[in-house]
Design an enzyme around this catalytic site. Structure first.
Site, mmCIF file in Angstrom:
data_model
loop_
_atom_site.group_PDB
_atom_site.id
_atom_site.type_symbol
_atom_site.label_atom_id
_atom_site.label_comp_id
_atom_site.label_asym_id
_atom_site.label_seq_id
_atom_site.Cartn_x
_atom_site.Cartn_y
_atom_site.Cartn_z
ATOM 1 N N LYS A 22 0.838 -1.216 0.000
ATOM 2 C CA LYS A 22 0.000 0.000 0.000
ATOM 3 C C LYS A 22 0.864 1.254 0.000
ATOM 4 C CE LYS A 22 -1.902 1.939 3.885
ATOM 5 N NZ LYS A 22 -1.768 3.396 3.956
ATOM 6 N N ASN A 23 1.816 1.319 0.934
ATOM 7 C CA ASN A 23 2.533 2.583 1.086
ATOM 8 C C ASN A 23 3.554 2.833 -0.021
ATOM 9 O OD1 ASN A 23 0.921 3.233 3.205
ATOM 10 N ND2 ASN A 23 2.393 2.671 4.804
ATOM 11 N N CYS A 117 -5.290 8.323 8.894
ATOM 12 C CA CYS A 117 -5.598 7.834 10.236
ATOM 13 C C CYS A 117 -5.260 8.911 11.274
ATOM 14 C CB CYS A 117 -4.778 6.575 10.521
ATOM 15 S SG CYS A 117 -5.163 5.210 9.402
ATOM 16 N N ARG A 122 -0.723 15.712 12.720
ATOM 17 C CA ARG A 122 0.133 15.184 11.643
ATOM 18 C C ARG A 122 0.622 16.365 10.786
ATOM 19 N NH1 ARG A 122 -2.210 9.556 9.233
ATOM 20 N NH2 ARG A 122 -0.113 9.504 8.365
ATOM 21 N N ASP A 306 3.389 0.703 12.218
ATOM 22 C CA ASP A 306 2.181 0.162 11.590
ATOM 23 C C ASP A 306 1.910 -1.293 11.985
ATOM 24 O OD1 ASP A 306 1.890 2.605 10.423
ATOM 25 O OD2 ASP A 306 2.663 2.009 8.466
ATOM 26 N N ARG A 398 -9.316 -0.087 3.553
ATOM 27 C CA ARG A 398 -8.441 0.910 2.935
ATOM 28 C C ARG A 398 -7.088 0.293 2.611
ATOM 29 N NH1 ARG A 398 -6.589 5.429 6.268
ATOM 30 N NH2 ARG A 398 -5.130 5.354 4.548
#
Ligand code: EPU
Length: 429
Positions: A22-23, A117, A122, A306, A398
């Site tokens: 994903k990232n 999230c 952030r 994570d 997600r």
């Protein structure tokens, strides 16, 4: 509104194949616009973050076409609208990677402040510092981050005050098209940073040093579309590894890069699991009790933040006290209250959670507060006796492709249920 209804007490066993990271893909999709042309990206995970980023691309004027379930063709010849609206950006953090890519390609960009999230504040100061250092003017107006290069985009020496995955990626995206040399110091070293650099180089960029804390980017005038395969998802893999160890299971996790998993593998072994590494797969099993341990999350190659909620979920049933320190985010223990509903005994003080193992978790209704928190609740639900209903599963979807099918294949007992809307869902964060 959909929920997962999980019947716990099952030992997970069998094989699971991990999808693309994903990232990495959330940076590589925006990167395609740095060239005017066609890129083909393989091993694209089937997750909602990807669908939203592709929608952003089409709104900008690109064309997007799935060749098969995991391969997408993106033609960025025509980018006419360098804007990402609030409607889409509010769904995910990575929408701000279009800033770096659009600055590189169009010398201007307008991207709504991103969602993502909630782990406390952030900030994006390091992204802005990097763009300004390359010659862009950046301002935030009515929730939009606007960037414009007035004269030229010029290479620069940038020292990041904090190690930031997002800032490293975003500034790298702009720097590949700047004139001259950019040096990024105190850069993040995550596998997805290396994957993005490899993709950029395949497109004709000149990025060296990714994976170390100094990245050197020699800007180029022209880049071209490229064919590229995304690396396997380190966090998805780790989640299945922990789920296996937490349920006294025996699972072969396929399509992984074992080197990327080292910090997770070492901790699992510390807790008494058996972990066997093969070339591109890892087997995890457990026959004996869960040993408590101490964990501090850190930027790569440390233990990933994570994976913190998932391993905490496993340690709720350890035979003793574990101490988990969150070293990246200010507030990543919101899910602990949900684990408590299942009977977990966790005390949080700031960035430290003390987990006193209990002999049994019992099923209860819970709510996913974010993506990895949702994964932790799934793991806890598999461990618990009885039924657990998990609400707000859109967080989980997600970032985890076909999560229900993959766990069903491992013997989990759960299903998706429609639940009447009692309230409007908050923005999908
Ligand atoms: N930070 C600043 N200023 C900035 C940017 C970051 O102070 O300009 C601080 C943050 O507040 C945080 C630390 O630096 O304390 C690290 O933040 P980072 O920028 O590295 O995080 P991110 O890029 O926003 C990515 C992942 C997260 C993952 C973190 C840390 C993506 C899309 N997101 O976020 O992944 O937790 O790196 O590894 O790559 C997830 O996948 O579930 C997820 C949340």
């Amino acid at each position: 509104m959909e929920k997962f209804l999980v019947e716990g007490g099952v030992r997970l066993a069998g094989e699971v194949t991990i999808g693309g990271a994903k990232n990495a893909v959330v940076a590589i999709i925006p990167a395609t616009i740095l060239a005017k042309g066609r890129s083909i990206i393989e091993n694209v995970p089937n997750i909602s973050d990807v669908s939203i980023l592709l929608k952003m691309l089409t709104e900008m004027g690109a064309s997007v076409n799935f060749i098969n379930k995991t391969t997408v063709e993106i033609d960025t010849t025509h980018i006419t609208n360098p804007v990402v609206s609030y409607e889409l950006a509010r769904h995910l953090r990575a929408s701000y990677y279009f800033l770096g890519a659009l600055i590189g390609r169009c010398h201007k960009a307008s991207v709504s402040m991103p969602g993502g999230c909630h782990f406390g504040v952030r900030p994006i100061d390091q992204h802005i510092k990097g763009f300004e250092s390359l010659g862009a003017e950046v301002n935030i107006d009515h929730g939009m981050i606007n960037a414009k290069v007035r004269e030229s985009l010029t290479g620069s020496h940038i020292y990041f005050d904090v190690v930031s995955v997002g800032a490293t990626i975003n500034v790298m995206l702009a720097a590949v098209r700047a004139k001259g040399l950019t040096v990024l110091e105190n850069a993040a070293k995550e596998p997805h940073i290396v994957d993005l650099a490899n993709f950029l180089n395949t497109m004709g960029a000149d990025v060296r040093g990714a994976g170390t804390d100094v990245i050197k980017v020699h800007g180029v005038d022209i880049m071209h579309g490229a064919n590229y395969t995304i690396i396997p998802d380190q966090i998805e893999a780790g989640t299945y590894m922990i789920a296996a160890a937490a349920t006294f299971g025996d699972v072969l996790v396929k399509n992984v890069i074992p080197k990327h998993m080292e910090s997770v593998t070492n901790k699992l072994i510390k807790t008494g699991a058996f972990v066997t590494e093969f070339d591109d797969s890892i087997r995890v099993c457990r026959s004996d009790k869960i040993e408590p341990t101490t964990i501090k999350t850190m930027p790569h190659p440390g233990f990933p933040t994570d994976m913190q909620p998932q391993i905490t979920a496993m340690l709720t049933m350890a035979g003793g006290t574990s101490v988990i320190t969150e070293g990246v985010w200010d507030n990543r223990f919101r899910y602990v209250d949900e684990l408590a509903r299942l009977g977990a005994n966790i005390q949080v003080d700031g960035k430290v959670a003390v987990v006193q193992g209990v002999p049994l978790l019992t099923g209860a209704p819970v709510k996913a507060t974010d993506l990895r928190a949702g994964a932790a609740l799934l793991i806890a639900a598999f461990m618990a006796k009885g039924a657990t209903e998990i609400e707000d599963i859109y967080h989980i979807e997600r970032g985890y492709e076909n999560v229900m099918d993959k766990f069903l294949n491992l013997g989990a007992a759960f299903k998706r249920i429609e639940a009447p809307d009692t309230e409007l869902p908050a923005a999908a964060l």
